[in-house]
Design a protein around this motif. Structure first.
Motif, PDB file in Angstrom:
ATOM      1  N   THR A 215       0.830  -1.209   0.000  1.00  0.00           N
ATOM      2  CA  THR A 215       0.000   0.000   0.000  1.00  0.00           C
ATOM      3  C   THR A 215       0.859   1.251   0.000  1.00  0.00           C
ATOM      4  O   THR A 215       0.577   2.215  -0.738  1.00  0.00           O
ATOM      5  N   ALA A 216       1.905   1.256   0.806  1.00  0.00           N
ATOM      6  CA  ALA A 216       2.807   2.410   0.835  1.00  0.00           C
ATOM      7  C   ALA A 216       3.512   2.597  -0.508  1.00  0.00           C
ATOM      8  O   ALA A 216       3.694   3.729  -0.983  1.00  0.00           O
ATOM      9  N   ALA A 217       3.899   1.474  -1.121  1.00  0.00           N
ATOM     10  CA  ALA A 217       4.552   1.574  -2.430  1.00  0.00           C
ATOM     11  C   ALA A 217       3.597   2.100  -3.484  1.00  0.00           C
ATOM     12  O   ALA A 217       3.996   2.849  -4.397  1.00  0.00           O
ATOM     13  N   ALA A 218       2.311   1.742  -3.391  1.00  0.00           N
ATOM     14  CA  ALA A 218       1.331   2.224  -4.365  1.00  0.00           C
ATOM     15  C   ALA A 218       1.134   3.730  -4.246  1.00  0.00           C
ATOM     16  O   ALA A 218       0.939   4.427  -5.250  1.00  0.00           O
ATOM     17  N   ARG A 219       1.172   4.266  -3.024  1.00  0.00           N
ATOM     18  CA  ARG A 219       1.020   5.710  -2.845  1.00  0.00           C
ATOM     19  C   ARG A 219       2.165   6.478  -3.483  1.00  0.00           C
ATOM     20  O   ARG A 219       1.969   7.590  -3.990  1.00  0.00           O
ATOM     21  N   ASP A 220       3.348   5.910  -3.441  1.00  0.00           N
ATOM     22  CA  ASP A 220       4.525   6.608  -3.973  1.00  0.00           C
ATOM     23  C   ASP A 220       4.801   6.291  -5.437  1.00  0.00           C
ATOM     24  O   ASP A 220       5.794   6.768  -5.994  1.00  0.00           O
ATOM     25  N   SER A 221       3.963   5.476  -6.047  1.00  0.00           N
ATOM     26  CA  SER A 221       4.249   5.027  -7.414  1.00  0.00           C
ATOM     27  C   SER A 221       3.635   5.909  -8.498  1.00  0.00           C
ATOM     28  O   SER A 221       3.860   5.664  -9.673  1.00  0.00           O
ATOM     29  N   GLY A 222       2.828   6.894  -8.105  1.00  0.00           N
ATOM     30  CA  GLY A 222       2.156   7.711  -9.108  1.00  0.00           C
ATOM     31  C   GLY A 222       0.945   7.025  -9.710  1.00  0.00           C
ATOM     32  O   GLY A 222       0.535   7.362 -10.831  1.00  0.00           O
ATOM     33  N   LEU A 223       0.373   6.083  -9.000  1.00  0.00           N
ATOM     34  CA  LEU A 223      -0.767   5.342  -9.529  1.00  0.00           C
ATOM     35  C   LEU A 223      -2.006   6.221  -9.646  1.00  0.00           C
ATOM     36  O   LEU A 223      -2.782   6.092 -10.593  1.00  0.00           O
ATOM     37  N   THR A 224      -2.218   7.124  -8.699  1.00  0.00           N
ATOM     38  CA  THR A 224      -3.382   8.000  -8.771  1.00  0.00           C
ATOM     39  C   THR A 224      -3.267   8.980  -9.943  1.00  0.00           C
ATOM     40  O   THR A 224      -4.268   9.321 -10.583  1.00  0.00           O
ATOM     41  N   GLN A 225      -2.056   9.456 -10.233  1.00  0.00           N
ATOM     42  CA  GLN A 225      -1.873  10.335 -11.390  1.00  0.00           C
ATOM     43  C   GLN A 225      -2.186   9.603 -12.689  1.00  0.00           C
ATOM     44  O   GLN A 225      -2.784  10.173 -13.607  1.00  0.00           O
ATOM     45  N   ARG A 226      -1.820   8.338 -12.754  1.00  0.00           N
ATOM     46  CA  ARG A 226      -2.148   7.543 -13.930  1.00  0.00           C
ATOM     47  C   ARG A 226      -3.663   7.365 -14.044  1.00  0.00           C
ATOM     48  O   ARG A 226      -4.217   7.404 -15.146  1.00  0.00           O
ATOM     49  N   ALA A 227      -4.330   7.202 -12.917  1.00  0.00           N
ATOM     50  CA  ALA A 227      -5.786   7.069 -12.933  1.00  0.00           C
ATOM     51  C   ALA A 227      -6.449   8.357 -13.407  1.00  0.00           C
ATOM     52  O   ALA A 227      -7.453   8.314 -14.142  1.00  0.00           O
ATOM     53  N   GLU A 228      -5.927   9.500 -12.997  1.00  0.00           N
ATOM     54  CA  GLU A 228      -6.478  10.777 -13.470  1.00  0.00           C
ATOM     55  C   GLU A 228      -6.379  10.879 -14.993  1.00  0.00           C
ATOM     56  O   GLU A 228      -7.342  11.242 -15.680  1.00  0.00           O
ATOM     57  N   GLU A 229      -5.227  10.576 -15.517  1.00  0.00           N
ATOM     58  CA  GLU A 229      -5.013  10.691 -16.964  1.00  0.00           C
ATOM     59  C   GLU A 229      -5.895   9.709 -17.732  1.00  0.00           C
ATOM     60  O   GLU A 229      -6.494  10.068 -18.754  1.00  0.00           O
ATOM     61  N   ASN A 230      -6.001   8.490 -17.268  1.00  0.00           N
ATOM     62  CA  ASN A 230      -6.816   7.499 -17.971  1.00  0.00           C
ATOM     63  C   ASN A 230      -8.298   7.847 -17.923  1.00  0.00           C
ATOM     64  O   ASN A 230      -9.025   7.661 -18.912  1.00  0.00           O
ATOM     65  N   THR A 231      -8.759   8.367 -16.780  1.00  0.00           N
ATOM     66  CA  THR A 231     -10.166   8.763 -16.678  1.00  0.00           C
ATOM     67  C   THR A 231     -10.452   9.955 -17.589  1.00  0.00           C
ATOM     68  O   THR A 231     -11.510  10.018 -18.241  1.00  0.00           O
ATOM     69  N   LYS A 233      -8.959  10.729 -20.407  1.00  0.00           N
ATOM     70  CA  LYS A 233      -8.996  10.263 -21.796  1.00  0.00           C
ATOM     71  C   LYS A 233     -10.294   9.507 -22.091  1.00  0.00           C
ATOM     72  O   LYS A 233     -10.872   9.646 -23.176  1.00  0.00           O
ATOM     73  N   MET A 234     -10.751   8.709 -21.129  1.00  0.00           N
ATOM     74  CA  MET A 234     -11.990   7.961 -21.338  1.00  0.00           C
ATOM     75  C   MET A 234     -13.179   8.893 -21.526  1.00  0.00           C
ATOM     76  O   MET A 234     -13.998   8.736 -22.448  1.00  0.00           O
ATOM     77  N   LEU A 235     -13.299   9.909 -20.661  1.00  0.00           N
ATOM     78  CA  LEU A 235     -14.431  10.836 -20.746  1.00  0.00           C
ATOM     79  C   LEU A 235     -14.337  11.723 -21.983  1.00  0.00           C
ATOM     80  O   LEU A 235     -15.366  12.041 -22.613  1.00  0.00           O
ATOM     81  N   GLU A 236     -13.152  12.145 -22.350  1.00  0.00           N
ATOM     82  CA  GLU A 236     -13.004  12.965 -23.561  1.00  0.00           C
ATOM     83  C   GLU A 236     -13.452  12.190 -24.797  1.00  0.00           C
ATOM     84  O   GLU A 236     -14.174  12.711 -25.658  1.00  0.00           O
ATOM     85  N   GLY A 237     -13.033  10.945 -24.887  1.00  0.00           N
ATOM     86  CA  GLY A 237     -13.449  10.139 -26.033  1.00  0.00           C
ATOM     87  C   GLY A 237     -14.940   9.878 -26.037  1.00  0.00           C
ATOM     88  O   GLY A 237     -15.590   9.892 -27.096  1.00  0.00           O
ATOM     89  N   LEU A 238     -15.532   9.626 -24.861  1.00  0.00           N
ATOM     90  CA  LEU A 238     -16.962   9.346 -24.781  1.00  0.00           C
ATOM     91  C   LEU A 238     -17.787  10.573 -25.136  1.00  0.00           C
ATOM     92  O   LEU A 238     -18.747  10.496 -25.921  1.00  0.00           O
ATOM     93  N   LEU A 239     -17.444  11.734 -24.568  1.00  0.00           N
ATOM     94  CA  LEU A 239     -18.244  12.938 -24.788  1.00  0.00           C
ATOM     95  C   LEU A 239     -18.042  13.522 -26.182  1.00  0.00           C
ATOM     96  O   LEU A 239     -18.982  14.089 -26.771  1.00  0.00           O
ATOM     97  N   ARG A 240     -16.893  13.367 -26.748  1.00  0.00           N
ATOM     98  CA  ARG A 240     -16.696  13.834 -28.123  1.00  0.00           C
ATOM     99  C   ARG A 240     -17.514  12.997 -29.102  1.00  0.00           C
ATOM    100  O   ARG A 240     -17.964  13.495 -30.131  1.00  0.00           O
ATOM    101  N   SER A 241     -17.681  11.714 -28.769  1.00  0.00           N
ATOM    102  CA  SER A 241     -18.521  10.886 -29.632  1.00  0.00           C
ATOM    103  C   SER A 241     -19.987  11.300 -29.553  1.00  0.00           C
ATOM    104  O   SER A 241     -20.780  10.973 -30.440  1.00  0.00           O
ATOM    105  N   LEU A 242     -20.361  12.033 -28.486  1.00  0.00           N
ATOM    106  CA  LEU A 242     -21.728  12.540 -28.349  1.00  0.00           C
ATOM    107  C   LEU A 242     -21.909  13.914 -28.977  1.00  0.00           C
ATOM    108  O   LEU A 242     -23.013  14.477 -28.925  1.00  0.00           O
ATOM    109  N   GLY A 243     -20.861  14.495 -29.556  1.00  0.00           N
ATOM    110  CA  GLY A 243     -20.984  15.766 -30.281  1.00  0.00           C
ATOM    111  C   GLY A 243     -20.310  16.942 -29.630  1.00  0.00           C
ATOM    112  O   GLY A 243     -20.293  18.038 -30.214  1.00  0.00           O
ATOM    113  N   TYR A 244     -19.726  16.774 -28.473  1.00  0.00           N
ATOM    114  CA  TYR A 244     -19.025  17.885 -27.825  1.00  0.00           C
ATOM    115  C   TYR A 244     -17.652  18.068 -28.476  1.00  0.00           C
ATOM    116  O   TYR A 244     -16.912  17.117 -28.682  1.00  0.00           O
TER     117      TYR A 244
END
Length: 254
Positions: A215-231, A233-244
């Motif tokens: 758990t301590a290693a996960a906090r220092d690994s930048g895993l949350t930053q990777r989750a921010e970026e992936n989320t 990208k997912m929302l940008e692709g989804l909402l652009r497909s809806l016309g935004y």
């Protein structure tokens, strides 16, 4: 010289050698005579040994035949059997999840844990465990925590702004199939204690310590930053497909 008339005479039989039947009995032999002069059979002990030897030979032959495929249906009477007496699973609760798992990290730690006593020799009282722990941690965004007004659409409907809660780390999942005890040392008193009463939860401490390290290693690994970026990208692709045409994703402070 032999006479000429004796040349063609048949060879005379050799004198018979004495056998056990023809030899006179010893003066110290008090056993009764055997009917028909038969040899001793060895008694029940010899018969038992012969029977055990035949049975062992039969088992070896049958096992060899099974291994070579001659008798594939032969069942080994000494085969190892496993009996599962576990109770059926008990459902304790169901929880609905509305989270987007955006990243997962796989970790491996080596735990070297030693428990001993001061001023006591280690060969008497000592427990040291070298444990290799493998586990994973998920980073997710909980969509149930999106507050009212978090989604703002522009007047022309061409752009949208979404404010999400900060990504979180899930509970460490220790993979017991990939985790193992590499080495273990125990003192004499520790071994005697295991023989007397045992401790089924003896490895629980190293498991907990391995989870904490992961758990301590996960906090220092930048895993949350990777989750921010992936989320994002997912929302940008989804909402652009809806016309935004423009999608802006921001995160609240953790």
């Amino acid at each position: 010289m032999a006479r000429d008339g004796d040349i063609n005479e048949p060879t005379r039989e050799f004198p018979g050698y004495p056998t056990a039947d023809t030899l006179p009995a010893r003066s110290d032999d008090t056993s009764p005579p055997r009917p028909g002069g038969s040899a001793p059979s060895g008694g029940p002990a010899r018969g038992l040994l012969v029977w055990l030897g035949a049975a062992a030979l039969a088992v070896v032959v049958l096992l060899g035949a099974q291994a070579t495929g001659i008798f594939p249906d032969f069942r080994n009477p000494f085969a190892k059997e496993q009996t599962d007496r576990s109770q059926p699973p008990l459902l304790k609760s169901i929880q609905d999840l509305s989270r987007y798992v955006a990243a997962e990290g796989n970790f491996q730690v080596v735990v070297d844990l030693q428990n001993d006593r001061n001023n006591v020799p280690e060969f008497l009282l000592n427990q040291r465990t070298l444990f290799v722990g493998a586990g994973s941690v998920e980073a997710y965004v909980d969509f149930t925590k999106i507050s009212e007004g978090a989604v703002v659409e522009s007047a022309d409907g061409k752009s949208v702004e979404i404010k999400l809660p900060a990504p979180q780390l899930g509970k460490t999942n220790l993979d017991l199939e990939k985790s193992y005890v590499f080495a273990e040392e125990r003192g004499l008193l520790n071994r005697l204690n295991d023989l007397v009463k045992g401790d089924p939860n003896r490895q629980q401490q190293v498991y907990q310590l391995a989870e904490e390290r992961i758990t301590a290693a996960a906090r220092d690994s930048g895993l949350t930053q990777r989750a921010e970026e992936n989320t994002r990208k997912m929302l940008e692709g989804l909402l652009r497909s809806l016309g935004y045409e423009k999608v802006t994703v921001t995160y609240a402070a953790p």
